[in-house]
Scaffold this active site. Structure first.
Site, PDB file in Angstrom:
ATOM      1  N   ASN A   9       1.094   4.963  -8.932  1.00 23.13           N
ATOM      2  CA  ASN A   9       1.163   3.791  -8.055  1.00 23.13           C
ATOM      3  C   ASN A   9      -0.275   3.325  -7.843  1.00 23.13           C
ATOM      4  OD1 ASN A   9       0.908   2.200  -5.660  1.00 23.13           O
ATOM      5  ND2 ASN A   9       3.014   2.722  -5.127  1.00 23.13           N
ATOM      6  N   GLU A  36       3.437  -0.927  -8.056  1.00 28.56           N
ATOM      7  CA  GLU A  36       2.707  -1.743  -7.074  1.00 28.56           C
ATOM      8  C   GLU A  36       1.523  -2.466  -7.705  1.00 28.56           C
ATOM      9  OE1 GLU A  36       2.474   0.529  -3.032  1.00 28.56           O
ATOM     10  OE2 GLU A  36       2.581  -1.622  -2.663  1.00 28.56           O
ATOM     11  N   TYR A 107       9.891   1.476  -8.939  1.00 31.19           N
ATOM     12  CA  TYR A 107       9.202   1.455  -7.641  1.00 31.19           C
ATOM     13  C   TYR A 107      10.288   1.253  -6.571  1.00 31.19           C
ATOM     14  CZ  TYR A 107       6.304  -0.153  -3.759  1.00 31.19           C
ATOM     15  OH  TYR A 107       5.732  -0.306  -2.531  1.00 31.19           O
ATOM     16  N   ASP A 150       7.253   5.692  -8.462  1.00 29.99           N
ATOM     17  CA  ASP A 150       7.117   5.951  -7.033  1.00 29.99           C
ATOM     18  C   ASP A 150       8.505   5.799  -6.430  1.00 29.99           C
ATOM     19  OD1 ASP A 150       6.644   6.087  -4.368  1.00 29.99           O
ATOM     20  OD2 ASP A 150       5.286   4.361  -4.270  1.00 29.99           O
ATOM     21  N   ASN A 152       9.347   7.020  -3.571  1.00 25.39           N
ATOM     22  CA  ASN A 152       9.156   6.920  -2.118  1.00 25.39           C
ATOM     23  C   ASN A 152       9.998   7.919  -1.323  1.00 25.39           C
ATOM     24  OD1 ASN A 152       7.079   5.215  -1.007  1.00 25.39           O
ATOM     25  ND2 ASN A 152       8.072   3.477  -2.031  1.00 25.39           N
ATOM     26  N   ASP A 252      -3.827   5.039  -2.845  1.00 31.47           N
ATOM     27  CA  ASP A 252      -3.407   6.159  -1.989  1.00 31.47           C
ATOM     28  C   ASP A 252      -2.512   7.152  -2.745  1.00 31.47           C
ATOM     29  OD1 ASP A 252      -1.589   4.062  -1.980  1.00 31.47           O
ATOM     30  OD2 ASP A 252      -1.136   4.181   0.151  1.00 31.47           O
ATOM     31  N   HIS A 253      -2.186   6.845  -3.997  1.00 35.23           N
ATOM     32  CA  HIS A 253      -1.395   7.753  -4.840  1.00 35.23           C
ATOM     33  C   HIS A 253      -2.265   8.335  -5.951  1.00 35.23           C
ATOM     34  CE1 HIS A 253       2.784   6.422  -3.610  1.00 35.23           C
ATOM     35  NE2 HIS A 253       2.051   5.449  -3.099  1.00 35.23           N
TER      36      HIS A 253
END
EC number: 3.1.11.2
Length: 262
Positions: A9, A36, A107, A150, A152, A252-253
Site C-alpha cells: 500500500n 492506494e 484494496y 491491503d 484492512n 504507513d505500510h
DNA sequence: ATGGTCGTGCTACGA
C-alpha cells in the site's frame, strides 16, 4: 521458473514514485502490486517504472482516492476488475501472467472508525465488500491464482500488537475476521504469509500517529498474500520488508513478499 | 474518553 511478488500500500504513487523505484531496484520482485495509488491511471508515473525494467502495468484508478496497480517485468494480460458493494471505487484489478497464474490485487475498504453498520455506513460497506468477494469466489472458484493486497483486516491474535485492546477497533473485530474467513474459505485461499511464517507477531502497517512507530511497534498485519491450493505448495520465502517503513517520507505500510516456484 | 499524523485538494475528508 521462480517468480517473486510483492504487495505494498503506497499511499500515493505520485508522491512516492522515488520509493517505488528504490524498492524495484533494491528487491527486484518480478511483480509489484500497489494499493492506494490515489491517482488516475494516466497520471501514474509509468516512465520511471519502465526505466527500472517494469514495462508492463495493469491498473485501475480514480482522482485522489483508492486505486490499484500491478507492475511487472513479465507480460500481463488485463483480465478485468470488480466493483463489489457497488461503491464505484477502484479497489480491484486482475491480471494473468504468461505462466497462466492469475493475480488479484485488492484494496478492501478501511471501514471508518466505529465498528457498527447502524451508525457508520463505511463499516457496512466494508462488510458488504467482503461478502461480495465471498460470493464471487463461491460462484467462480479461482484456480492457479494469487490474491494480494491491503485487506484492512488483521485476522489473528498475533497479527496485532494487542489482541484484547483491538477487539473493538476496526480491522480486528470478530465480525470482520469472520467475514474475511468466509471470503478466504469461499476461494479455498491459503494464507501464504502464515504458511511460511506460522509463529509469532507479524505486522505490515504502523500508524503515522504513533510518534515512534519502530520502538512502540503497535502494528497490524493488514496486507496479505493468498494463493489457491493448486499452487500454494510452490510458495516460499515470505517476508515483510519492515525497513521500508523507516524510509524517508514513507508509506504507513511495509511491502510483503512471497516467491513461487512455478 | 481522546488525540495523535498523513495525502489530496481546498479547508474537509478519508485513512
Amino acid at each position: 521458473m521462480p517468480f517473486t511478488l510483492a504487495t505494498w500500500n503506497i499511499n500515493s504513487v505520485r508522491l512516492r514514485e522515488g520509493l517505488v523505484c528504490k524498492l524495484l531496484e533494491q528487491d527486484a520482485p518480478d511483480v509489484l502490486c500497489l494499493q492506494e495509488c490515489k491517482s488516475p491511471v494516466d497520471k501514474i508515473p509509468v516512465e520511471a517504472f519502465h526505466a527500472a525494467g517494469y514495462t508492463h502495468m495493469v491498473a485501475r484508478g480514480q482522482k485522489g482516492y483508492n486505486g490499484v496497480a500491478i507492475l511487472s517485468k513479465l507480460p500481463l494480460e488485463d483480465v478485468g476488475d470488480k466493483d463489489f458493494a457497488a461503491l464505484g471505487h477502484a479497489r480491484h484489478v486482475a491480471a494473468r501472467l504468461p505462466n497462466g497464474v492469475t493475480i488479484h490485487n485488492f484494496y478492501v475498504p478501511a471501514g471508518g472508525d466505529k465498528p457498527d453498520r447502524e451508525v457508520n455506513v463505511k463499516f457496512g460497506q466494508k462488510l458488504d465488500y467482503l461478502t461480495g468477494m465471498r460470493d464471487w469466489f463461491h460462484a467462480e472458484p479461482p484456480k492457479k491464482a494469487i490474491l494480494v493486497g491491503d485487506l484492512n483486516i488483521a485476522p489473528r491474535e498475533d497479527d496485532v500488537w494487542d489482541h484484547k485492546k483491538l477487539l473493538r477497533v476496526v480491522s480486528h473485530t470478530p465480525i470482520e475476521v469472520a467475514h474475511l474467513a468466509e471470503t478466504q474459505g469461499a476461494g479455498n485461499w491459503v494464507d501464504i504469509t502464515r504458511q511460511d511464517i506460522p509463529e509469532g507477531n507479524l505486522y505490515s502497517w504502523w500508524s503515522y500517529r504513533s510518534p515512534d512507530w519502530d520502538a512502540a511497534d503497535k502494528g497490524r498485519r493488514l496486507d496479505h498474500v493468498w494463493a489457491t491450493p493448486d499452487i500454494s505448495n510452490a510458495a516460499h520465502s515470505s517476508r515483510v520488508s519492515r525497513a521500508v517503513r523507516g524510509w524517508e517520507q514513507p508509506s504507513d505500510h511495509a511491502p510483503v513478499f512471497a516467491t513461487f516456484d512455478l
